[in-house]
Design a protein around this motif. Structure first.
Motif, PDB file in Angstrom:
ATOM      1  N   PRO A  25     -78.556 -36.494  16.896  1.00 20.02           N
ATOM      2  CA  PRO A  25     -77.640 -36.882  17.957  1.00 20.02           C
ATOM      3  C   PRO A  25     -78.324 -38.001  18.735  1.00 20.02           C
ATOM      4  N   LEU A  26     -77.570 -38.869  19.362  1.00 13.84           N
ATOM      5  CA  LEU A  26     -78.161 -39.887  20.244  1.00 13.84           C
ATOM      6  C   LEU A  26     -77.988 -39.434  21.685  1.00 13.84           C
ATOM      7  N   ILE A  27     -78.901 -39.866  22.528  1.00 15.10           N
ATOM      8  CA  ILE A  27     -78.824 -39.553  23.961  1.00 15.10           C
ATOM      9  C   ILE A  27     -78.379 -40.832  24.670  1.00 15.10           C
ATOM     10  N   LEU A  28     -77.285 -40.757  25.391  1.00 16.10           N
ATOM     11  CA  LEU A  28     -76.736 -41.945  26.046  1.00 16.10           C
ATOM     12  C   LEU A  28     -76.813 -41.781  27.566  1.00 16.10           C
ATOM     13  N   PRO A  29     -77.728 -42.498  28.228  1.00 15.13           N
ATOM     14  CA  PRO A  29     -77.789 -42.398  29.691  1.00 15.13           C
ATOM     15  C   PRO A  29     -76.715 -43.251  30.345  1.00 15.13           C
ATOM     16  N   VAL A  76     -83.113 -46.137  16.171  1.00 13.12           N
ATOM     17  CA  VAL A  76     -82.138 -46.924  16.929  1.00 13.12           C
ATOM     18  C   VAL A  76     -81.648 -46.102  18.129  1.00 13.12           C
ATOM     19  N   MET A  77     -81.375 -46.795  19.225  1.00 11.90           N
ATOM     20  CA  MET A  77     -80.896 -46.097  20.418  1.00 11.90           C
ATOM     21  C   MET A  77     -79.849 -46.946  21.133  1.00 11.90           C
ATOM     22  N   THR A  78     -79.304 -46.391  22.186  1.00 14.46           N
ATOM     23  CA  THR A  78     -78.305 -47.114  22.955  1.00 14.46           C
ATOM     24  C   THR A  78     -78.977 -48.141  23.861  1.00 14.46           C
ATOM     25  N   SER A  79     -78.210 -49.177  24.229  1.00 14.78           N
ATOM     26  CA  SER A  79     -78.659 -50.104  25.272  1.00 14.78           C
ATOM     27  C   SER A  79     -78.127 -49.686  26.636  1.00 14.78           C
ATOM     28  N   GLY A  80     -77.282 -48.663  26.663  1.00 15.25           N
ATOM     29  CA  GLY A  80     -76.614 -48.296  27.929  1.00 15.25           C
ATOM     30  C   GLY A  80     -75.449 -49.224  28.230  1.00 15.25           C
ATOM     31  N   HIS A  81     -74.907 -49.849  27.181  1.00 13.32           N
ATOM     32  CA  HIS A  81     -73.873 -50.869  27.374  1.00 13.32           C
ATOM     33  C   HIS A  81     -72.510 -50.423  26.852  1.00 13.32           C
TER      34      HIS A  81
END
Ligand SMILES: Cc1cc2nc3c(=O)[nH]c(=O)nc-3n(C[C@H](O)[C@H](O)[C@H](O)COP(=O)(O)OP(=O)(O)OC[C@H]3O[C@@H](n4cnc5c(N)ncnc54)[C@H](O)[C@@H]3O)c2cc1C
Length: 606
Positions: A81-85, A533-538
């Motif tokens: 799962p990815l963690i999205l702040p 790979v992860m989120t940019s918060g965008h």
């Protein structure tokens, strides 16, 4: 704080865009009654929000200013799962983000107008609004920058030797591209030029250019503006004719532990504007009975308005930060990030006296919006070529990747041994694969959100990130401050391969040629890319401003289709991606929303 607010002309929910919108309207029409509801805490005069270098503290697991969303697991990202702040405080993302000043390409806004029929949202309309928000302090003021806006843009309080090193090597190594310390890499047209990176930091005070300190707190004496924090909006209330008449909310008891569990009601006589962000706005609509039939049925909400696009078209920028060991003399934020109290106190003292130094910095000094040169395009392979031909080739202002250097380790603190680092960062500016997100509970705004990001489900997105690793690695290894490629943070290339890691060095690796990667190396790099790979918060796009039959949720006046008196104003309305970090775009959505609402309410001068 009034626990049970009564009647209000307008109710607005949320952070970055909402703050601009409310600030503009309240300042221009002080007799207009406005209520702003925000689920997180206030931020006023809190050093964690004012001191730029403290941004990393908001990502600590104990934070109350950021909400972490957890996505579905996906094989495309190594089964994780990815963690999205996402920001959860007054000011939303503006109060916790990394302060990189990156602006959309001109064609991004033109696409909104010409491809999705949003008259008034092209670059000619939005550039004046971008200028209105900012005072540009980072050099000569080009034609797309502003000089009188509340938010200051500068290079921050220090030009680190890490940033200087990067630009020096870029100039020597990547001679096919330009490098210039004087370039404006955010004029909305420039690509393939390495330059210094601007920041949302005030040059003179060294403080974060957030929304609430510049649009909301200065209006504390405006009796018609009520701001209530720790208020989680559950739903918009619709009457029998689908007119928005108010909202229901509950208290956020993590912030107000003694608050009751009762549902609060507040009425709006004119307008409800939902600005709860890409992750918050779709859920508010769905809990209100506005959305896709199957989603509403699943969560047990009666459908009042059939709007299949709610929660669809999720987009983001898939990102990697790759840390490299740095020499002891490197000027980095690691001391603050790693909790070194002596270092932090010294930096704070310098900041308090002068507004300068590492505390007035947000780690990124240099970078580039990058497009492949002909030989690089060849190397990116067929899967990327198809994407290039259909999306990028005809739009020369669109970067494929953003790349740049951080003066710190860019990974979660718990995984990092103490020491000095710099990190190479790169994200896909326009990933091909999209995702979605939906509410999972009929009533609870704090319930988990059902999210699939779509990350790396299209091979074109994987190929471009692999290029990002290879390209930035060549620069990193040549930097005088380079001291090694820690195995924990890099692909496990075979020790027999030309791509093998140099884990510890006493200086740069001065090879003449770029590393030649074998097919096996590429397999290793692909697995690494998927695993890290992860989120940019965008995140953006989940209440898209498109025609309804194309999955649209709002029209170009931000009205929710088939509902009266309900608008959305945040990044969820973006009909397509922007090739940039998204704070600037959230601000311009707020400015544009203020103009739209002012015209409708007959307020002059916004
Ligand atoms: C960690 C991180 C780093 C970033 N760094 C950068 C950067 O360096 N440069 C850049 O340009 N961009 C950056 N961004 C992105 C940028 O800050 C955001 O895209 C932008 O602020 C989003 O604005 P918005 O108005 O759409 O939503 P937000 O600012 O997220 O506002 C939404 C607000 O609504 C509130 N809310 C949600 N649900 C409810 C509810 N039910 N009831 C009441 N309130 C609710 C939330 O608490 C939040 O405050 C970053 C983002 C993150 C997460």
């Amino acid at each position: 704080m009034s626990p049970t607010p009564g009647l209000s002309t307008n109710i607005c929910v949320g952070g970055t865009a909402a703050g601009v919108l409310v600030g503009r309207l309240a300042a221009t029409a002080p007799s207009l009654r406005i209520l702003l509801l925000e689920s997180g805490p206030p931020t006023q005069d809190n050093p964690l929000h004012k001191q730029p270098s403290q941004f990393i503290k908001h990502l600590a697991p104990s934070t109350s200013t950021v909400r972490f969303h957890v996505t579905q697991q996906s094989d495309a990202v190594g089964g994780r799962p990815l963690i999205l702040p996402t920001g959860q405080c007054l000011g939303g993302g503006s109060s916790i983000n990394f302060m990189m000043y990156t602006r959309a390409s001109r064609s991004d806004f033109d696409d909104w107008e010409t491809e999705y029929g949003n008259t008034g949202w092209g670059s000619n309309d939005l550039i004046p609004l971008l200028k209105k928000t900012e005072t540009y302090q980072a050099g000569p003021v080009g034609s797309t920058h502003g000089t009188t806006g509340p938010l200051k843009v500068s290079y921050g309080g220090l030009y680190t030797n890490v940033g200087k090193d990067f630009l020096k090597v870029a100039k020597e190594y990547d001679t096919a591209r330009q490098t210039s310390e004087d370039a404006d890499v955010n004029d909305m047209d420039t690509v393939n030029v390495y330059g210094r990176w601007q920041k949302w930091i005030d040059r003179d005070t060294g403080t974060r250019s957030d929304v609430p300190h510049h649009f909301l707190y200065p209006q504390a004496s405006n009796k018609n503006l009520t701001v209530i924090t720790a208020a989680r909006v559950r739903r918009v209330v619709l009457d029998g004719e689908n007119r928005a008449t108010g909202v229901e909310f509950t208290w956020n008891r993590t912030i107000l532990p003694d608050a009751d569990h009762d549902v609060q009601q507040v009425k709006a006589t004119r307008l409800v504007i939902v600005s709860a962000g890409t992750f918050g706005s779709p859920g508010i609509l769905e809990r209100s009975g506005i959305g896709r039939a199957d989603v509403l049925e699943r969560i047990g909400v009666k459908q009042l308005v059939d709007l299949p696009g709610v929660g669809e078209h999720y987009q983001d920028h898939n990102l990697l930060f790759v840390p490299y060991a740095a020499a002891e003399e490197a000027e980095t934020l690691d001391g603050i990030a790693q909790g070194n109290e002596e270092f932090t106190t010294q930096a704070s003292e310098e900041w308090a006296k002068t507004g300068k130094g590492i505390m007035a910095h947000s780690s990124l000094d240099a970078g580039m919006k990058m497009r492949p040169l002909p030989d690089e395009l060849e190397g990116l392979g067929e899967q990327f070529r198809t994407r290039w031909d259909s999306y990028f080739a005809a739009k020369p202002d669109k970067p494929v990747l953003w790349t740049g250097i951080l003066s710190m380790c860019g990974l979660p603190l718990s995984t990092v041994p103490p020491g000095k680092y710099f990190s190479m960062g790169y994200f896909n500016a326009y990933p091909a694969a999209l995702g979605f997100l939906h509410a999972t509970d009929a009533n609870d705004p704090a319930a988990p959100v059902d999210i699939q990001t779509g990350f790396l489900q299209d091979m074109a997105d994987v190929r471009s990130l692999m290029w990002g690793y290879k390209h930035t690695r060549e620069l990193a290894r040549r930097m005088p401050l380079f001291r090694g490629e820690p195995a924990a943070f890099h692909p496990p290339f075979s020790k027999d391969s030309a791509a093998r890691l140099y884990e510890v060095t006493d200086g740069p690796i001065r090879s003449e040629h770029a590393i030649a990667y074998t097919e096996e190396d590429d397999r290793v790099l692909e697995a690494y890319t998927r695993a890290l790979v992860m989120t940019s918060g965008h995140g953006l796009g989940t209440c898209s401003m498109r025609p309804r039959e194309q999955g649209g949720v709002v029209d170009s006046s931000l009205n929710v289709y088939n509902v009266h008196g309900l608008k959305i104003a945040d990044l969820s309305i973006c009909p397509s991606n922007v090739g940039a970090n998204t704070y600037s775009t959230a601000l311009v959505v707020g400015e544009k929303a203020a103009v739209i609402v002012a015209v409708e309410l007959g307020i002059a001068g916004v």
